[in-house]
Structure formats: C-alpha cells, structure tokens
Design an enzyme around this catalytic site. Sequence first.
Site, PDB file in Angstrom:
ATOM      1  N   LYS A  52     131.399  74.967  16.425  1.00 50.19           N
ATOM      2  CA  LYS A  52     130.356  75.862  16.938  1.00 50.19           C
ATOM      3  C   LYS A  52     129.280  75.052  17.670  1.00 50.19           C
ATOM      4  CE  LYS A  52     131.389  79.279  13.424  1.00 50.19           C
ATOM      5  NZ  LYS A  52     131.177  79.769  12.060  1.00 50.19           N
ATOM      6  N   GLN A  96     126.865  79.125   7.443  1.00 56.92           N
ATOM      7  CA  GLN A  96     128.325  79.079   7.322  1.00 56.92           C
ATOM      8  C   GLN A  96     128.749  79.570   5.933  1.00 56.92           C
ATOM      9  OE1 GLN A  96     130.534  78.243   9.819  1.00 56.92           O
ATOM     10  NE2 GLN A  96     132.110  78.896   8.379  1.00 56.92           N
ATOM     11  N   ASP A 119     125.398  86.622  13.526  1.00 60.17           N
ATOM     12  CA  ASP A 119     126.670  87.010  12.899  1.00 60.17           C
ATOM     13  C   ASP A 119     126.758  88.527  12.735  1.00 60.17           C
ATOM     14  OD1 ASP A 119     128.526  85.030  12.400  1.00 60.17           O
ATOM     15  OD2 ASP A 119     127.529  84.307  10.587  1.00 60.17           O
TER      16      ASP A 119
END
Length: 296
Positions: A52, A96, A119
């Site tokens: 990422k 994460q 997200d």
Amino acid sequence: MTRTIDGNAVAADVRDDVAECVATLEAAGVTPGLATVLMSEDPASETYVSMKQRDCEEVGIEGIDVELDADAPAAELFETIDDLNAREDVHGILVQLPVPDHVDKRRVLRRIAPEKDVDGFHPENVGRLVAGDARFKPCTPHGVQKLLEAYDVETEGADAVVVGRSDIVGKPMANLLIQKSPVGNATTTVCHSRTEDLAGKLADADIVIAAAGMPEFIDGSMLKPGATVIDVGINRVDADTEKGYALVGDVDYESASEVAGAITPVPGGVGPMTRAMLLYNTVQAASLQHDVEIDL
Ligand code: NDP
C-alpha cells in the site's frame, strides 16, 4: 467466447485517474496523505502494508507508515489514531486488520474520523453506504463494481448471488448491488455457510461474486452458462512451486471459464482493484476535506 476480466488493466486505469487527481490537488496546494497503521508481526499484514505504501508513492500520495508493537497496549493504538485524526497532512487512515486479540477491532474502527476512514468501515460510513449516500465505498466491493462497469456487465435487473457475508466484502458488495444507481439495481441474494442449496442459487445467477475464502469450491457445473463470475477469494494451497504454495480463488477457474461469459482470474482480478480503490478513496478524502474538485 469467455472474456477474461483483467483486473491489472482496469486497476492501471484507476491509478492513472488517481494520479491526475493528485496533480489537481497539488495545484491547489494539497498533497494527499495516507497513514497506514500496522500493529502486527504477521508477514502477510506486513506485506500488504508495504504494498500500500509503494502504491501511494507511485501515484504521488504521501505515505505515512506507522508501526506499533503487536503487544503494545490498546491505548497506544487509540492515541496514534487520535494523533492522525488531528493531522492536517493525513487525509486517509487505514489500520491494517486483523489487530491483535487484546484490541477491540470495533473500537478501533469507530475511533478513526469518518471523513478519514478510507476503508469505509466506520459505522457512519457503513450507514451512509446502506442509505445510498456512500462517502467511501469499501475497497474490494468498490473494485468489483469498477470491474463490472469497465466490462459493461449489465447489473440492472440481473440476478446476482454474493457468496459470503463478511463486513468487508460480502455485506457491502450486496449493498452496492441493490442500490438504485449505476452498477446497481440487481436482484441480489446473499449466501453464507448456513445457506441451504447454494448450488440451486448459483444455477440461476447472472452474476456471481465469490467471497467465501474456500479454495476452488465453485466449479463450472454450478454456474449458469454465460454468467459473469467475479472471484474475490484468495486462498493459499500447497503446491509444487518454489514457495511451496499457490494462490487460488474460490472458483475453479478451469471449469468455470468453460461456462462463464466473463470471469476474473486469481491472481490478477479483484486483488489489484482493491489496492487501486484505496488510492481512489484517499484522493477523494483529500478532495472532500479541502473542498477541491477532482474528476474521478
Ligand atoms: P470471511 O472469512 O470474513 O467471510 C467468509 C464468508 O464466507 C462468511 O460469510 C462465511 O459464512 C461464508 N462461507 C464460508 N463457507 C461457505 C460455504 N461453504 N458456502 C457459502 N458461504 C460460505 O472472509 P472475507 O470476506 O474477509 O474474505 C473472503 C475471501 O476473499 C478470502 O479468501 C479473502 O482472502 C479474500 N479477500 C480478497 C480480497 C481481494 O482483494 N481480492 C480482499 C478481501 C478478502 P458465515 O458468515 O456463515 O461464516
């Protein structure tokens, strides 16, 4: 002829669009920033985060890489999130997952400022998605939607079956498909481990989104001829390769590609889209926070 849906190609287009948006934002004095927070020693999580960060660099997004000890107290993670929420150079925050067992995942997701929740997992953003007023669409289902759009798959009036009901893939996927909006308007069935007669549901499906995490458990004999098959699954299976394993989807590609009208491979299908949509959401976050118009 079965069409192979090329996620790498569509993701490259998305990244190009994102890079143009970054240039627009830069011209307005804004450098979009994405903070990744890793609280794990799991090699897979470490790899995801470094990918990422690399993706950010490629399109000109400033990556802020925060790492915490896996056994640090939960309070340390919450303080980190609070600091990132307050930083003006951070437009998107991604913690994460999974977080360690001693940390309450739901509290983590609620702690991230909704306007930085790229997200799309904060309850406010989940609610907005369900209500048809999405701020950030979760990256994987958003990526699937982009693939369907790029390959002109007709969702309106189609019978879609989503296999899997997780918060990150199955549920938001189904919610997107039922929206009264482009790449929506599908008649959508959600299947899960308690579903009876999955085969019967799949047999009638014009669109199958497989997200169960079960290696190659959907095969060609279960599909309606001509169906569009989007395989979200990424499963590691033992194989005679250098690494000793191979990655396969939830769909048996070989038999399914003989029946399907269009199908995503694994790898090279949904995976690259998930990564690209995180960049998309990050520039969108920067645009919203600074009121700079971008063309996405
Ligand atoms: P989860 O394990 O959270 O959810 C799996 C879902 O599948 C559950 O709802 C479960 O049902 C359902 N399920 C399990 N077995 C069956 C079965 N036999 N029949 C029907 N449904 C079943 O997984 P995720 O949603 O997080 O991920 C799904 C897959 O997608 C994984 O392989 C994951 O690695 C991959 N993935 C890929 C991404 C990408 O970018 N390509 C991104 C995210 C995930 P129940 O709720 O009843 O337990």
